[in-house]
Design a protein around this motif. Structure first.
Motif, PDB file in Angstrom:
ATOM      1  N   GLU A  45      45.967  41.377  34.978  1.00  0.00           N
ATOM      2  CA  GLU A  45      47.365  41.662  34.615  1.00  0.00           C
ATOM      3  C   GLU A  45      47.531  41.721  33.100  1.00  0.00           C
ATOM      4  OE1 GLU A  45      51.147  42.770  34.634  1.00  0.00           O
ATOM      5  OE2 GLU A  45      49.847  42.745  36.391  1.00  0.00           O
ATOM      6  N   ALA A  46      46.792  40.890  32.368  1.00  0.00           N
ATOM      7  CA  ALA A  46      46.892  40.906  30.903  1.00  0.00           C
ATOM      8  C   ALA A  46      46.444  42.252  30.335  1.00  0.00           C
ATOM      9  CB  ALA A  46      46.050  39.783  30.312  1.00  0.00           C
ATOM     10  N   VAL A  47      45.439  42.864  30.937  1.00  0.00           N
ATOM     11  CA  VAL A  47      44.947  44.168  30.477  1.00  0.00           C
ATOM     12  C   VAL A  47      45.992  45.244  30.764  1.00  0.00           C
ATOM     13  CG1 VAL A  47      43.170  45.928  30.838  1.00  0.00           C
ATOM     14  CG2 VAL A  47      42.528  43.507  30.710  1.00  0.00           C
ATOM     15  N   VAL A  48      46.549  45.207  31.962  1.00  0.00           N
ATOM     16  CA  VAL A  48      47.576  46.185  32.335  1.00  0.00           C
ATOM     17  C   VAL A  48      48.787  46.030  31.412  1.00  0.00           C
ATOM     18  CG1 VAL A  48      49.140  46.949  34.173  1.00  0.00           C
ATOM     19  CG2 VAL A  48      46.773  46.323  34.721  1.00  0.00           C
ATOM     20  N   GLN A  49      49.188  44.805  31.178  1.00  0.00           N
ATOM     21  CA  GLN A  49      50.334  44.553  30.295  1.00  0.00           C
ATOM     22  C   GLN A  49      50.038  45.028  28.877  1.00  0.00           C
ATOM     23  OE1 GLN A  49      53.330  43.711  31.181  1.00  0.00           O
ATOM     24  NE2 GLN A  49      54.058  43.815  29.085  1.00  0.00           N
ATOM     25  N   SER A  50      48.830  44.808  28.420  1.00  0.00           N
ATOM     26  CA  SER A  50      48.431  45.264  27.089  1.00  0.00           C
ATOM     27  C   SER A  50      48.528  46.787  26.984  1.00  0.00           C
ATOM     28  CB  SER A  50      47.002  44.796  26.792  1.00  0.00           C
ATOM     29  OG  SER A  50      46.545  45.337  25.583  1.00  0.00           O
ATOM     30  N   GLU A  51      48.103  47.495  28.018  1.00  0.00           N
ATOM     31  CA  GLU A  51      48.198  48.958  28.034  1.00  0.00           C
ATOM     32  C   GLU A  51      49.652  49.412  28.040  1.00  0.00           C
ATOM     33  OE1 GLU A  51      45.733  51.409  27.753  1.00  0.00           O
ATOM     34  OE2 GLU A  51      44.624  49.645  27.154  1.00  0.00           O
ATOM     35  N   ARG A  52      50.494  48.706  28.765  1.00  0.00           N
ATOM     36  CA  ARG A  52      51.934  49.046  28.780  1.00  0.00           C
ATOM     37  C   ARG A  52      52.543  48.850  27.394  1.00  0.00           C
ATOM     38  NH1 ARG A  52      52.577  46.068  34.400  1.00  0.00           N
ATOM     39  NH2 ARG A  52      52.258  47.848  35.775  1.00  0.00           N
ATOM     40  N   GLU A  53      52.184  47.762  26.742  1.00  0.00           N
ATOM     41  CA  GLU A  53      52.694  47.493  25.397  1.00  0.00           C
ATOM     42  C   GLU A  53      52.170  48.529  24.408  1.00  0.00           C
ATOM     43  OE1 GLU A  53      51.512  43.464  24.733  1.00  0.00           O
ATOM     44  OE2 GLU A  53      53.027  42.676  26.134  1.00  0.00           O
ATOM     45  N   ARG A  54      50.907  48.888  24.552  1.00  0.00           N
ATOM     46  CA  ARG A  54      50.319  49.912  23.685  1.00  0.00           C
ATOM     47  C   ARG A  54      51.045  51.242  23.883  1.00  0.00           C
ATOM     48  NH1 ARG A  54      45.033  52.656  24.805  1.00  0.00           N
ATOM     49  NH2 ARG A  54      44.764  53.991  23.013  1.00  0.00           N
TER      50      ARG A  54
END
Length: 76
Positions: A45-54
């Motif tokens: 989830e942290a990776v997915v969230q990071s991509e959303r923020e990016r």
């Protein structure tokens, strides 16, 4: 502050258009990744969230570039 004489407007336009192209490609890549159900299901989830923020940052940058290009067009 008028930029005429201080900034080469055609060079600035070319720089902004190049940046717009880079940002658009970056957004397309992130959209493809986030649109891939397998990626979102398997990634942490942290990776997915990071991509959303990016993606959000790139979208904001693209909006700023678009505003700057529109401003340059007004000056001509």
């Amino acid at each position: 502050m008028p930029l005429e004489g201080l900034v080469d407007l055609s060079a600035e336009r070319a720089r902004l258009e190049k940046k717009r192209t880079e940002l658009t490609k970056g957004l397309a890549g992130i959209d493809a990744k986030l649109g891939n159900a397998e990626f979102t299901a398997r990634a942490k989830e942290a990776v997915v969230q990071s991509e959303r923020e990016r993606r959000e940052r790139l979208a904001l940058d693209l909006a700023a570039v678009e505003r700057n290009l529109a401003s340059l067009e007004e000056k001509e």
